[in-house]
Scaffold this motif. Structure first.
Motif, PDB file in Angstrom:
ATOM      1  N   ARG A   1       0.839  -1.194   0.000  1.00 17.29           N
ATOM      2  CA  ARG A   1       0.000   0.000   0.000  1.00 17.29           C
ATOM      3  C   ARG A   1       0.879   1.251   0.000  1.00 17.29           C
ATOM      4  O   ARG A   1       0.384   2.359   0.123  1.00 17.29           O
ATOM      5  CB  ARG A   1      -0.931   0.020   1.218  1.00 17.29           C
TER       6      ARG A   1
ATOM      7  N   ARG B   1     -12.289   1.930   8.247  1.00 16.50           N
ATOM      8  CA  ARG B   1     -12.496   1.660   6.827  1.00 16.50           C
ATOM      9  C   ARG B   1     -11.952   2.807   5.976  1.00 16.50           C
ATOM     10  O   ARG B   1     -11.392   2.582   4.909  1.00 16.50           O
ATOM     11  CB  ARG B   1     -13.980   1.438   6.545  1.00 16.50           C
TER      12      ARG B   1
ATOM     13  N   TYR C   1      -8.446   2.718   4.644  1.00 14.50           N
ATOM     14  CA  TYR C   1      -8.153   1.812   3.535  1.00 14.50           C
ATOM     15  C   TYR C   1      -8.520   2.430   2.182  1.00 14.50           C
ATOM     16  O   TYR C   1      -8.514   1.748   1.172  1.00 14.50           O
ATOM     17  CB  TYR C   1      -8.894   0.479   3.709  1.00 14.50           C
TER      18      TYR C   1
ATOM     19  N   ALA D   1     -13.705  -4.011   4.197  1.00 12.32           N
ATOM     20  CA  ALA D   1     -12.872  -4.011   5.399  1.00 12.32           C
ATOM     21  C   ALA D   1     -13.775  -4.303   6.588  1.00 12.32           C
ATOM     22  O   ALA D   1     -14.982  -4.039   6.557  1.00 12.32           O
ATOM     23  CB  ALA D   1     -12.171  -2.666   5.593  1.00 12.32           C
TER      24      ALA D   1
ATOM     25  N   GLY E   1      -4.085   2.195   5.753  1.00 15.20           N
ATOM     26  CA  GLY E   1      -4.934   1.066   6.107  1.00 15.20           C
ATOM     27  C   GLY E   1      -4.613   0.541   7.487  1.00 15.20           C
ATOM     28  O   GLY E   1      -3.682  -0.233   7.653  1.00 15.20           O
TER      29      GLY E   1
END
Length: 166
Positions: A57, A82, A85, A150, A78
């Motif tokens: 990421r 949520r 992310y 997520a 992340g």
């Protein structure tokens, strides 16, 4: 994880869309008759995270090209929410909204909901906005590269606390 190339998805608005993901090599290609080609690559030196289909990421170790032009790919770290992310590409935002789905929006207007199992299979359900071919291509690429959905915040927090305990 292995390299995946699934039979093309039939998108209700954009026709046939193919997704080819190679976790080990850190490459992803999305292509189709009605969408521009998207390539996402993990660059050398990235620490590979097996929970992320593309392997990282870290925006410093990722490149993205849409229709041959470079696009700025900005994934958040992340961690506990949520929102953490989310992944931004220009005015597009891709963010988990449920345990298995992520919303694609442009300038805050919802375009569609994507679901991916993290292995290259992606489905899209278009909502109220008017998605363009560029939006669809980026949405498919982000869903395949980062997965969708997520856990809720309380679950993510509990997991982080339990992981920190000896």
């Amino acid at each position: 994880m292995e390299s995946y190339a699934y039979p093309p998805a039939e998108d209700p608005q954009f026709g046939t869309v193919t997704v080819a993901l190679d976790h080990e090599a850190g490459t992803l290609v999305v292509d189709g008759d009605g969408v521009p080609r998207v390539e996402v690559r993990r660059t050398g030196g990235a620490e590979v995270d097996s929970q992320v289909p593309i392997g990282t990421r870290d925006p410093g170790h990722l490149t993205m090209h849409v229709g041959g032009a470079e696009a700025e790919l900005r994934p958040a770290k992340g961690f506990l929410t949520r929102t953490s992310y989310r992944v931004d590409v220009g005015s597009l935002r891709f963010m988990p909204v449920s345990i298995d789905g992520s919303r694609l929006s442009r300038d805050g207007v919802e375009l569609g909901l994507f679901v991916s199992t993290g292995d290259g299979r992606v489905t899209a359900e278009w909502k109220g906005g008017q998605p363009e071919a560029y939006d669809a291509a980026v949405g498919y690429a982000l869903a395949a590269a980062f997965g969708t959905g997520a856990e809720p915040m309380w679950k993510l927090t509990l997991d982080a606390v339990l992981e920190a305990m000896p």
